[in-house]
Write a protein that holds these residues in place. Structure first.
Motif, PDB file in Angstrom:
ATOM      1  N   SER A  23       0.783  -1.274   0.209  1.00  0.00           N
ATOM      2  CA  SER A  23      -0.078   0.116   0.053  1.00  0.00           C
ATOM      3  C   SER A  23       0.722   1.273  -0.105  1.00  0.00           C
ATOM      4  O   SER A  23       0.453   2.197  -0.516  1.00  0.00           O
ATOM      5  CB  SER A  23      -0.973  -0.061   0.995  1.00  0.00           C
ATOM      6  N   GLY A  24       1.988   1.393   0.539  1.00  0.00           N
ATOM      7  CA  GLY A  24       2.885   2.343   0.523  1.00  0.00           C
ATOM      8  C   GLY A  24       3.384   2.578  -0.780  1.00  0.00           C
ATOM      9  O   GLY A  24       3.492   3.992  -1.186  1.00  0.00           O
ATOM     10  N   LEU A  25       3.866   1.569  -1.573  1.00  0.00           N
ATOM     11  CA  LEU A  25       4.026   1.598  -3.105  1.00  0.00           C
ATOM     12  C   LEU A  25       3.017   2.125  -3.817  1.00  0.00           C
ATOM     13  O   LEU A  25       3.337   3.018  -4.765  1.00  0.00           O
ATOM     14  CB  LEU A  25       4.791   0.680  -3.365  1.00  0.00           C
ATOM     15  N   VAL A  26       1.995   1.694  -3.457  1.00  0.00           N
ATOM     16  CA  VAL A  26       0.826   2.259  -4.368  1.00  0.00           C
ATOM     17  C   VAL A  26       0.424   3.670  -4.112  1.00  0.00           C
ATOM     18  O   VAL A  26       0.289   4.656  -5.057  1.00  0.00           O
ATOM     19  CB  VAL A  26      -0.554   1.518  -4.356  1.00  0.00           C
ATOM     20  N   ILE A  27       0.608   4.029  -2.748  1.00  0.00           N
ATOM     21  CA  ILE A  27       0.453   5.406  -2.491  1.00  0.00           C
ATOM     22  C   ILE A  27       1.564   6.411  -2.914  1.00  0.00           C
ATOM     23  O   ILE A  27       1.246   7.642  -3.607  1.00  0.00           O
ATOM     24  CB  ILE A  27       0.090   5.658  -1.040  1.00  0.00           C
ATOM     25  N   LEU A  28       2.705   5.963  -2.906  1.00  0.00           N
ATOM     26  CA  LEU A  28       3.839   6.764  -3.633  1.00  0.00           C
ATOM     27  C   LEU A  28       3.878   6.890  -5.078  1.00  0.00           C
ATOM     28  O   LEU A  28       3.980   7.970  -5.623  1.00  0.00           O
ATOM     29  CB  LEU A  28       5.153   6.256  -3.053  1.00  0.00           C
TER      30      LEU A  28
END
Length: 59
Positions: A23-28
């Protein structure tokens, strides 16, 4: 001599944290895409502070 970090406990770290990493990668990725989209708008396309502007003059 005891370890400075304390006792080692066996346990999985990466597998339970995988949803948070993903989810962090998707948000970034989303924030980066949105910033690039906003930087390409007519209002900011010719702004000298725009990093996408290749024709920056020397100060």
């Amino acid at each position: 001599m005891p370890s400075l970090l304390g006792r080692k406990f066996p346990g999985m770290i990466a597998r339970p944290m995988a949803p948070f990493y993903i989810s962090g990668l998707v948000i970034l990725y989303g924030v980066n895409s949105f910033a690039n989209t906003l930087a390409a708008t007519d209002e900011y396309k010719n702004d000298p502070r725009n990093p996408a502007n290749k024709n920056q003059s020397a100060h």
